[in-house]
Enzyme design. Sequence first.
Site, short mmCIF file in Angstrom:
data_model
loop_
_atom_site.label_atom_id
_atom_site.label_comp_id
_atom_site.label_asym_id
_atom_site.label_seq_id
_atom_site.Cartn_x
_atom_site.Cartn_y
_atom_site.Cartn_z
N GLU A 149 162.39 -56.10 -82.03
CA GLU A 149 162.56 -55.65 -83.45
C GLU A 149 161.82 -54.10 -83.79
OE1 GLU A 149 163.17 -59.93 -83.76
OE2 GLU A 149 161.78 -58.57 -82.73
N GLY B 287 150.62 -41.00 -84.78
CA GLY B 287 149.03 -41.39 -85.02
C GLY B 287 148.91 -43.08 -84.86
N SER B 288 149.98 -43.77 -85.15
CA SER B 288 149.82 -44.95 -85.15
C SER B 288 150.51 -45.11 -83.67
CB SER B 288 150.69 -45.87 -86.07
OG SER B 288 150.63 -47.21 -85.66
N HIS C 259 140.46 -34.13 -82.62
CA HIS C 259 140.35 -34.78 -81.29
C HIS C 259 140.39 -33.59 -80.16
CE1 HIS C 259 141.29 -38.21 -83.86
NE2 HIS C 259 140.92 -39.16 -82.78
N ASN D 77 144.61 -39.29 -68.71
CA ASN D 77 143.22 -38.72 -68.59
C ASN D 77 142.24 -39.79 -68.49
OD1 ASN D 77 142.61 -39.54 -71.19
ND2 ASN D 77 143.27 -37.81 -72.08
N PHE E 63 161.47 -61.74 -89.17
CA PHE E 63 161.41 -60.75 -87.87
C PHE E 63 161.69 -59.53 -88.22
CE2 PHE E 63 163.14 -65.21 -86.70
CZ PHE E 63 161.77 -65.80 -86.58
#
Length: 630
Positions: free
Chosen positions: A372, A129-130, A42, A191, A397
């Site tokens: 959570e 990355g998540s 990237h 950006n 939960f």
Amino acid sequence: MTEHQELPSAPMAAAQAEVIGSLAAQLRVDSIRCSTQAGSGHPTSSLSAADLMAVLVMRHLRYDWDQPSLATNDHLIFSKGHASPLLYSMYRAVGVVEEDELIHTYRQFGGRLQGHPTPVLPWVDVATGSLGQGLPDAVGVALAGRYLDRLPYRTWVLCGDSELAEGSIWEALDKAAYYKLGNLTAIVDVNRLGQNGPTELQWDMDRYARRVESFGAYPLVVDGHDISAIDDALTSARSRPDQPTVVLAKTIKGKGVAEIEDQNGWHGKALPKDMAERAVAALGGPSDLRITTALPEPGVPAITPNPGAAVSLPRWEVGEEVATRAAFGAAVSALAARPEIVVLDGEVGNSTHAGEFKDAAPERYFEMFIAEQQLIASAIGLSVRGYIAYAASFAAFLISRPYDFIRMAGVSQVSIRLVGTHAGVEIGQDGPSQMALEDIAAMRAVHTSSVLYPADAPSTARLVKTMADTTGISYLRATRGAYPVIYGPDEQFPLGGCKVHRAGPDDAVTLIGAGVTLHECLTAADQLSEDGINARVIDLYSIKPIDADTLRRTCQATGGRIVVAEDHYPEGGIGSAVLEALAGTDTPELHVVLLAVKALPTSGKPQELLDAAGISARHITAAARGLLTT
């Protein structure tokens, strides 16, 4: 060339600004070179943030790169982990990654410089990355700095504008403001372009600022390519002790490469070799600028871990009825004797009994309310700082809502402890929305996880204590109702073990349960005994890791006849764990009945629901008899 930088105490000199500009150009060049060589990555997302990171690393970051575990170091988290070319180029600039490693191993098999950062690199705190997770994790780090370590280090986070669509970002800012985390600064690379076109707000900086301010953080809007303006913003951020700051930097995606600046369709694409060569030449070509960031001030954390501290676990009498959630509260409160133990609650501490820890050690108890994702992220961040964090909530939960955070904790290889209460149909009248029936399967699937399901108070207390020194992600499932104590106070429950009840030479069938179904199995064994049938019972309190050896020996001793009963859906639960453990050529012919919750439950009394689901003692007894007549 080496340039030593001191902490800013005066406006930036022209000569220093020139060096920062040179560093930004080098970061861009190296981001292009490594991604083009890899054929993926990237680069455009890295180019837009190069000026921001050049100013940060030269003027504001306090870090001893030779001692990444130093307690006083600042923390830098790339929430936009896809900008890893920029991060690794920074590592080259400070001298901890060599040019050959950067250019020739990025994204390559066996290399440390993976597509998204992970703690295989000692300067990386958490895997990212998540999107939407780096900032929440940073809240946990900042909590430790302000309230536990009581050290002046700062936590800096580089975020992307796309991830501001994630609710977890706003949970993080809300809790950062609530806890007055002035030691936390988020730098947002606005950006305008995401993976597939413009972002939701594009360059509407006023709307970004209003949102940030509404969550209690301090917004600063800057030109993300104006070195002086960036420096002023970061200086201002460092001067606000009781409020988190969000630097909203308006940038251009692909900045420095005229052919692709602000052009859609270049996200996640390496520049072709010919374009890369033109871009590198236009940026001045490869360079070898080396910088030395300012060192942190000396200091030691206010809390010194004491894993050897005397812990007196509570004791119960055999036959006494105690809910395992209550045993958790009593046990974790006893663990407060260890100063590194921390508890986080999801606004249900009066039900999970986690709230009892607040009475024992209020300064190490953090309320995350009904958030959570932030609950888990805070535990992760505290783990980064070496604290042993227990996060507790209702199992339905605690596991389902922040599951991606738990998954990423496995990628980060951090150690956190999760306690989910009110699991299964056993909870009763609250109905199916409150019943965790997928949690065992979900947690078994997580890398580095341990899954525990004790049946009584003493086993719960022992396992809660064991979790403190268990690496990885440990999960303890607790029940709502009170059940008889069946183990003495000195019984041991090692991870990966199980307990065998009523074993004899003439056993005809094995009954396997855990938690509430262990009690049902014991009752079923009594019923079978009345008919002269000897049933061996296994308490599978450790579902992962599992005691495969004992299961195999028991299987062999009872002719392969096994009944598994679990308060969970059949997919991925205890039955699956048992069958996986028994898979192999040395296992005799199996005759297995799996009793699990196979239909959507309703409201009702616990015993009614256990019976309706087919996992009560009478169903276990019938299944065992069926095995003996076929």
